[in-house]
Design an enzyme around this catalytic site. Structure first.
Site, mmCIF file in Angstrom:
data_model
loop_
_atom_site.group_PDB
_atom_site.id
_atom_site.type_symbol
_atom_site.label_atom_id
_atom_site.label_comp_id
_atom_site.label_asym_id
_atom_site.label_seq_id
_atom_site.Cartn_x
_atom_site.Cartn_y
_atom_site.Cartn_z
ATOM 1 N N GLY A 6 36.918 81.845 20.786
ATOM 2 C CA GLY A 6 37.178 83.190 20.298
ATOM 3 C C GLY A 6 36.196 84.249 20.758
ATOM 4 C CB SER A 7 33.642 84.531 23.430
ATOM 5 O OG SER A 7 34.346 84.314 24.626
ATOM 6 C CG ASN A 8 38.105 86.990 26.027
ATOM 7 O OD1 ASN A 8 37.933 88.030 26.658
ATOM 8 N ND2 ASN A 8 37.974 85.787 26.560
ATOM 9 C CG MET B 213 44.848 76.669 24.179
ATOM 10 S SD MET B 213 44.683 77.422 25.818
ATOM 11 C CE MET B 213 43.012 78.040 25.784
ATOM 12 C CB ILE C 190 54.889 83.269 22.689
ATOM 13 C CG1 ILE C 190 53.368 83.422 22.591
ATOM 14 C CG2 ILE C 190 55.595 84.256 21.768
ATOM 15 C CD1 ILE C 190 52.781 83.211 21.210
ATOM 16 C CG ASN D 139 48.106 84.978 27.967
ATOM 17 O OD1 ASN D 139 47.250 84.635 27.150
ATOM 18 N ND2 ASN D 139 48.351 84.289 29.070
ATOM 19 C CG HIS E 5 46.079 82.774 33.449
ATOM 20 N ND1 HIS E 5 46.388 81.661 32.695
ATOM 21 C CD2 HIS E 5 45.768 82.325 34.687
ATOM 22 C CE1 HIS E 5 46.283 80.579 33.466
ATOM 23 N NE2 HIS E 5 45.903 80.954 34.675
HETATM 24 C C1 GAR Z 1 39.516 82.738 28.238
HETATM 25 O O1 GAR Z 1 38.854 82.606 29.469
HETATM 26 C C2 GAR Z 1 40.986 83.002 28.472
HETATM 27 O O2 GAR Z 1 41.249 83.733 29.631
HETATM 28 C C3 GAR Z 1 41.530 81.608 28.591
HETATM 29 O O3 GAR Z 1 40.850 80.861 27.610
HETATM 30 C C4 GAR Z 1 39.526 81.410 27.489
HETATM 31 C C5 GAR Z 1 39.243 81.568 26.014
HETATM 32 O O4 GAR Z 1 37.884 81.859 25.803
HETATM 33 N N1 GAR Z 1 42.945 81.583 28.389
HETATM 34 C C6 GAR Z 1 43.731 80.673 28.976
HETATM 35 O O5 GAR Z 1 43.321 79.812 29.720
HETATM 36 C C7 GAR Z 1 45.218 80.826 28.677
HETATM 37 N N2 GAR Z 1 46.004 80.092 29.597
HETATM 38 P P1 GAR Z 1 37.410 82.456 24.406
HETATM 39 O O6 GAR Z 1 38.033 81.589 23.306
HETATM 40 O O7 GAR Z 1 35.928 82.345 24.408
HETATM 41 O O8 GAR Z 1 37.880 83.875 24.320
#
Ligand code: GAR
Length: 202
Positions: free
Chosen positions: A12-14, A85, A88, A102, A104
């Site tokens: 969840g850092s984003n 993950m 939807i 989303n 990616h």
């Molecule tokens: C992020 O890098 C995002 O782009 C990726 O998961 C990571 C989550 O990091 N998403 C995917 O791979 C979707 N196919 P976070 O939980 O630290 O935000």
């Protein structure tokens, strides 16, 4: 005020970066965090930021009604997938047409699709000796990573970069650009703003 729900499955850092970006915004607020994993660290981040978070099972996401009920209760206008993950499904796509985006961690259409998430993506990029990677923000449809692309930005890779280094470079781009792209797209979708993403951001 445009109210956003962030869907996240793990760290969840984003999600936290987006919450902080909109903390003092008069136009947009993050109202709810939704996850498919009750142990995900994103719940802790939500708690610390004072934002309610909910967990649903894979079956509940597929059926959609209980997720949509929570979103409607919180008057959610727009959904952001940030490290989410699960696929939807139609009930959500119908409830939020052109209102789900989303991120990616690669330059789609390369390195997308089922199983291509997180470090799997960066490992595949390193294995292929790609000279560059980057991020893609796209609308969500019923297929993994196939909706219309809204925004991409690249970073150069060095032949010695490990998948961890690639991940760091990609995360840095995500933190810098994703909230700004959300700001543009959510306002446009929810309020009919006709401004577009400036050239300088592309
Ligand atoms: C992020 O890098 C995002 O782009 C990726 O998961 C990571 C989550 O990091 N998403 C995917 O791979 C979707 N196919 P976070 O939980 O630290 O935000």
């Amino acid at each position: 005020m445009v109210k956003i729900a962030i869907f996240a499955s793990g760290n969840g850092s984003n999600a936290e970066n987006i919450i902080r970006y909109f903390k003092d915004s008069e136009d947009i607020c993050v109202s709810v965090i939704v996850s498919n994993n009750r142990n995900a660290y994103v719940h802790q981040r939500a708690l610390e930021c004072g934002i309610p978070s909910f967990t649903f099972t894979k079956e509940e996401f597929e059926k959609g009604d209980s997720v949509i009920r929570i979103l409607k209760e919180h008057e959610i206008d727009f959904i952001v997938l940030a490290g989410f993950m699960l696929k939807i499904t139609y009930p959500l796509l119908e409830a939020y047409p052109e209102r789900i985006v989303n991120i990616h961690p690669a330059l789609l259409p390369k390195y997308g699709g089922k199983g291509m998430y997180g470090d799997n993506v960066h490992k595949a990029v390193v294995l292929a000796k790609e000279p560059e990677s980057g991020i893609t923000v796209h609308y969500v449809n019923e297929h993994y990573d196939e909706g219309n692309i809204i925004f991409q930005v690249k970073c150069d890779l060095h032949p010695d970069d490990t998948h961890d280094v690639v991940a760091q470079k990609v995360h840095a781009l995500e933190y810098e650009y994703f909230p700004r792209v959300i700001e543009k797209v959510a306002k446009r979708a929810c309020r009919g703003y006709d401004d577009v993403i400036p050239e300088s951001m592309l």
